[in-house]
Design an enzyme around this catalytic site. Structure first.
Site, PDB file in Angstrom:
ATOM      1  N   SER A  28       0.808  -1.213   0.000  1.00  0.00           N
ATOM      2  CA  SER A  28       0.000   0.000   0.000  1.00  0.00           C
ATOM      3  C   SER A  28       0.845   1.270   0.000  1.00  0.00           C
ATOM      4  O   SER A  28       1.633   1.485  -0.905  1.00  0.00           O
ATOM      5  CB  SER A  28      -0.951  -0.046   1.196  1.00  0.00           C
ATOM      6  OG  SER A  28      -1.836   1.034   1.138  1.00  0.00           O
ATOM      7  N   HIS A  29       0.716   2.048   1.055  1.00  0.00           N
ATOM      8  CA  HIS A  29       1.358   3.359   1.134  1.00  0.00           C
ATOM      9  C   HIS A  29       2.770   3.279   1.696  1.00  0.00           C
ATOM     10  O   HIS A  29       3.409   4.313   1.861  1.00  0.00           O
ATOM     11  CB  HIS A  29       0.498   4.261   2.015  1.00  0.00           C
ATOM     12  CG  HIS A  29       0.151   3.583   3.306  1.00  0.00           C
ATOM     13  ND1 HIS A  29      -0.765   2.548   3.371  1.00  0.00           N
ATOM     14  CD2 HIS A  29       0.631   3.736   4.551  1.00  0.00           C
ATOM     15  CE1 HIS A  29      -0.834   2.109   4.615  1.00  0.00           C
ATOM     16  NE2 HIS A  29       0.000   2.808   5.349  1.00  0.00           N
ATOM     17  N   ASP A  37      -2.257   6.615  -3.320  1.00  0.00           N
ATOM     18  CA  ASP A  37      -1.126   5.943  -2.680  1.00  0.00           C
ATOM     19  C   ASP A  37      -0.528   4.850  -3.565  1.00  0.00           C
ATOM     20  O   ASP A  37      -0.889   4.708  -4.733  1.00  0.00           O
ATOM     21  CB  ASP A  37      -1.547   5.366  -1.332  1.00  0.00           C
ATOM     22  CG  ASP A  37      -2.429   4.148  -1.479  1.00  0.00           C
ATOM     23  OD1 ASP A  37      -3.187   4.083  -2.450  1.00  0.00           O
ATOM     24  OD2 ASP A  37      -2.357   3.250  -0.612  1.00  0.00           O
ATOM     25  N   ASP A  46      -0.843   1.651  -3.992  1.00  0.00           N
ATOM     26  CA  ASP A  46      -1.686   0.683  -4.701  1.00  0.00           C
ATOM     27  C   ASP A  46      -3.021   1.277  -5.148  1.00  0.00           C
ATOM     28  O   ASP A  46      -3.895   0.542  -5.611  1.00  0.00           O
ATOM     29  CB  ASP A  46      -1.917  -0.564  -3.849  1.00  0.00           C
ATOM     30  CG  ASP A  46      -2.663  -0.255  -2.561  1.00  0.00           C
ATOM     31  OD1 ASP A  46      -2.553   0.887  -2.070  1.00  0.00           O
ATOM     32  OD2 ASP A  46      -3.358  -1.145  -2.050  1.00  0.00           O
ATOM     33  N   ASP A  62      -5.602   2.775  -3.571  1.00  0.00           N
ATOM     34  CA  ASP A  62      -6.886   2.723  -2.868  1.00  0.00           C
ATOM     35  C   ASP A  62      -7.128   3.941  -1.971  1.00  0.00           C
ATOM     36  O   ASP A  62      -8.243   4.155  -1.526  1.00  0.00           O
ATOM     37  CB  ASP A  62      -7.062   1.405  -2.094  1.00  0.00           C
ATOM     38  CG  ASP A  62      -5.963   1.151  -1.099  1.00  0.00           C
ATOM     39  OD1 ASP A  62      -5.028   1.969  -1.007  1.00  0.00           O
ATOM     40  OD2 ASP A  62      -6.033   0.115  -0.400  1.00  0.00           O
ATOM     41  N   ARG A  63      -6.081   4.726  -1.726  1.00  0.00           N
ATOM     42  CA  ARG A  63      -6.276   5.908  -0.874  1.00  0.00           C
ATOM     43  C   ARG A  63      -6.428   7.166  -1.706  1.00  0.00           C
ATOM     44  O   ARG A  63      -6.025   7.194  -2.871  1.00  0.00           O
ATOM     45  CB  ARG A  63      -5.070   6.108   0.045  1.00  0.00           C
ATOM     46  CG  ARG A  63      -4.909   5.017   1.050  1.00  0.00           C
ATOM     47  CD  ARG A  63      -3.805   5.354   2.035  1.00  0.00           C
ATOM     48  NE  ARG A  63      -3.814   4.342   3.090  1.00  0.00           N
ATOM     49  CZ  ARG A  63      -3.284   4.498   4.278  1.00  0.00           C
ATOM     50  NH1 ARG A  63      -2.665   5.613   4.590  1.00  0.00           N
ATOM     51  NH2 ARG A  63      -3.351   3.532   5.170  1.00  0.00           N
ATOM     52  N   SER A  85      -8.058   7.435   7.408  1.00  0.00           N
ATOM     53  CA  SER A  85      -6.734   7.216   6.851  1.00  0.00           C
ATOM     54  C   SER A  85      -6.755   7.362   5.332  1.00  0.00           C
ATOM     55  O   SER A  85      -6.131   6.591   4.625  1.00  0.00           O
ATOM     56  CB  SER A  85      -6.240   5.830   7.253  1.00  0.00           C
ATOM     57  OG  SER A  85      -7.200   4.847   6.895  1.00  0.00           O
ATOM     58  N   LYS A  94     -11.347   0.185  -0.765  1.00  0.00           N
ATOM     59  CA  LYS A  94     -11.444   1.623  -0.924  1.00  0.00           C
ATOM     60  C   LYS A  94     -10.839   1.960  -2.276  1.00  0.00           C
ATOM     61  O   LYS A  94     -10.101   1.160  -2.854  1.00  0.00           O
ATOM     62  CB  LYS A  94     -10.751   2.341   0.217  1.00  0.00           C
ATOM     63  CG  LYS A  94      -9.310   1.956   0.423  1.00  0.00           C
ATOM     64  CD  LYS A  94      -8.836   2.483   1.775  1.00  0.00           C
ATOM     65  CE  LYS A  94      -7.423   2.028   2.051  1.00  0.00           C
ATOM     66  NZ  LYS A  94      -7.258   1.516   3.393  1.00  0.00           N
TER      67      LYS A  94
HETATM   68  C1  G1P Z   1      -3.832   1.712   8.320  1.00  0.00           C
HETATM   69  C2  G1P Z   1      -5.019   2.636   8.495  1.00  0.00           C
HETATM   70  C3  G1P Z   1      -6.300   1.884   8.239  1.00  0.00           C
HETATM   71  C4  G1P Z   1      -6.255   1.260   6.851  1.00  0.00           C
HETATM   72  C5  G1P Z   1      -5.004   0.413   6.706  1.00  0.00           C
HETATM   73  C6  G1P Z   1      -4.842  -0.119   5.289  1.00  0.00           C
HETATM   74  O1  G1P Z   1      -3.910   0.663   9.240  1.00  0.00           O
HETATM   75  O2  G1P Z   1      -5.017   3.212   9.777  1.00  0.00           O
HETATM   76  O3  G1P Z   1      -7.376   2.763   8.378  1.00  0.00           O
HETATM   77  O4  G1P Z   1      -7.378   0.468   6.633  1.00  0.00           O
HETATM   78  O5  G1P Z   1      -3.850   1.194   7.018  1.00  0.00           O
HETATM   79  O6  G1P Z   1      -4.718   0.894   4.362  1.00  0.00           O
HETATM   80  P1  G1P Z   1      -3.108   0.643  10.622  1.00  0.00           P
HETATM   81  O7  G1P Z   1      -1.653   0.846  10.297  1.00  0.00           O
HETATM   82  O8  G1P Z   1      -3.625   1.803  11.419  1.00  0.00           O
HETATM   83  O9  G1P Z   1      -3.428  -0.679  11.238  1.00  0.00           O
HETATM   84 ZN    ZN Z   2      -3.268   1.441  -0.229  1.00  0.00          ZN
END
Ligand code: G1P
Ligand code: ZN
Length: 543
Positions: free
Chosen positions: A113-114, A277, A279, A281-282, A365, A376
């Protein structure tokens, strides 16, 4: 081609977190590491024989190699077909869509992801179910259990499949369908939004800057914003996915997307800015000189979503993760819509959407999405905003002012304390967990604690219970803070402090959120004893 059974032993720590298994790339590249986990995925879902899967990732380092290994293992485990994005690329929402569109048995998404990408950064693998959504906890637990008892995995001895061109291939008995990663997703967006209206808005001079942060959304945004909607070339910046994301930290928030923030706050700022981000989804939404907090974005979309053709019939309901501000609840209450609160992580929204209880979901987030997929979806949120702005003919700033005037402003911020030693973070949480029992009735500053608990969630659809989802402390005027540990970090513990207070006086709508929340911040530090436990006084990231 021959299937070999490779002997292996369990590797510690292969427990999927908030969103799949994430580790340092070099850990994933280690001997048997990826293979053990992929075999455990297949075993955890009752085997791969005869099944069809979608496969793709965000293009980060090791993405292509991992895809070849996963295809050979799918073949060796008897899968019948893999639908893979060209060059092993797929955004997370596009993967979710392809699973649903092709009615596959699920999909494997390669992404952290991010989190930054590269040989010395992060990699990840997650499994999505046939509904297109992340595997629920009973399934990820079955996978994790398997990683602890695994003795062997199956591998097809074969050359790499050429996935650089769209078309049908084969790998042993496995059919490999290489698809354009963008086309089906872009077509889906055209069914949901009024592209003509957005095209007219853009043709009228409305300017957009979309920062893809050298990650997966570049090709999607170029196709949709520049090609299909007619935005000028250069609207999409950092539009080519790179294995190390060009050294960027592809997390769309004001800290990491600071180039976009500077542009939006600088001279000749565009009318609308957005980022996505790693991948895809954000999303982060920004107007000229104004930042839209994700919680506010969710509330605005809840109040106006019906203006887009795909949602004309109205939204069934809206769900938010527990730490997300209650701004969306206020909209739902006023509009007579159902609203739900769930633990952090997109997987908890799946049942609510499958059951037709909610259309729109969101997290603080930078995650927003609807039941068009089961993830998302960053670009989707951007397009819904554009559709709404095209209909309402307001600027982003005017939209927010209008929204706050109707519903009040939920000041909101999240403070992240990163890379804390795990035992210190655990000690803080344990102490706080005990403390909440006696907190109600105590006064801090001008506020009295009205409730405090360790959040637990019972899924209203399947009755499953999820405990320890964050500690929340609620004050008598509705202000609150939440503390939980991240489930996605890869080094030490990340503690997240979420802060919220409602303001209904329009004369006080223009404060800096950090100022508006100063009292709650102080109470949170006092109650949780953050400095005593962690030595930290200031967060590393504030959003
Ligand atoms: C974080 C975000 C959460 C999101 C997840 C995946 O998780 O806080 O809302 O769903 O990334 O993108 P966390 O690191 O807080 O467990
Ligand atoms: Zn992501």
């Amino acid at each position: 081609m021959q299937v070999t059974t490779v002997q292996t032993t369990p590797i510690e720590g292969q427990k999927p977190g908030t969103s799949g298994l994430r580790k340092k790339t070099r850990v994933f590249m280690g001997r048997h590491y990826l293979e053990n986990f992929v075999q455990s995925i297949f075993d955890g879902i009752g085997g791969a024989a005869g099944k069809t899967f979608v496969l793709g990732g965000d293009g980060r380092f090791f993405n292509k190699r991992a895809a070849q290994v996963i295809m050979r293992m799918a073949a060796a485990n008897g899968a019948s077909r893999v639908i893979v994005g060209q060059n092993a690329l797929l955004s997370t929402p596009a993967a979710s869509h392809l699973i649903r569109l092709n009615r596959t048995d699920g999909g494997i998404i390669m992404s952290a992801s991010h989190n930054p990408g590269g040989e010395d950064e992060d990699f990840g693998v997650k499994f999505n179910m046939a509904n297109g959504g992340p595997a629920p906890e009973n399934v990820t637990n079955a996978m994790f259990d398997r990683t602890k008892s695994i003795t062997a995995y199956k591998m097809l001895e074969a050359q790499d499949v050429d996935i650089s061109k769209v078309g049908e291939k084969s790998l042993g008995d496995l059919r490999v369908t290489v698809v354009d990663p963008v086309a089906d997703y872009a077509d889906l967006m055209e069914t949901l939004f009024d592209f003509d209206a957005i095209r007219q808005l853009i043709a009228g001079g409305f300017s957009i800057s979309f920062d893809a942060m050298c990650a997966i959304t570049g090709p999607y945004a170029k196709e949709i914003l520049e090609k299909r909607l007619g935005a000028p070339d250069g609207t999409v910046v950092h539009g080519t996915p790179l294995p190390d994301f060009g050294g960027m930290h592809p997390d769309p928030n004001p800290t990491w997307a600071h180039e976009l923030m500077d542009r939006m706050n600088g001279p000749n700022a565009p009318d609308f800015g957005a980022a996505s981000d790693g991948d895809g989804d954000r999303n982060m939404i920004v107007g000229r000189n104004i930042y839209v907090s994700p919680s506010d974005s969710l509330a605005v979309l809840a109040a106006n979503g019906h203006l887009a053709p795909g949602y004309r019939a109205g939204l069934a309901g809206v769900a938010r993760s527990m730490p997300t501000s209650t701004a969306a609840d206020r909209v739902a209450e006023k509009m007579g819509m159902a609203h739900y609160e769930t633990p952090t992580g997109w997987k908890f929204f799946g049942n609510l959407m499958d059951d037709g209880r909610v259309t729109l979901c969101g997290e603080e987030s930078f995650g927003t999405g609807s039941d068009h997929v089961r993830e998302k979806d960053g670009l989707w949120a951007v397009l819904l905003w554009l559709n709404i702005l095209a209909v309402r003919k307001l600027s982003v700033a005017e939209m927010l002012q209008d929204h706050w005037a109707t519903y009040g402003r939920n000041y909101y911020s999240r403070h992240d304390f990163e890379a804390i030693e795990t035992d210190k973070a655990d000690a803080l949480m344990n102490a706080l967990r005990k403390r909440v029992e006696t907190l109600p009735g105590e006064t801090f500053g001008d506020r009295k604690v009205s409730a405090a608990d360790d959040y637990a969630y019972t899924d209203p659809v399947d009755g499953s219970l999820s405990n320890h989802q964050g500690i929340r402390v609620i004050f008598d005027d509705g202000a609150r803070f939440v503390i939980r540990l991240s489930g996605t970090g890869t080094s030490g513990a990340t503690m997240r402090l979420y802060l919220e207070a409602l303001e209904t006086d329009p004369a006080r709508f223009d404060q800096d959120p950090q100022d508006a929340l100063a009292d709650i911040i102080a109470s949170a530090h006092e109650i949780a004893q953050i400095k005593t436990h962690t030595g930290r006084e200031r967060p590393d990231v504030m959003t």
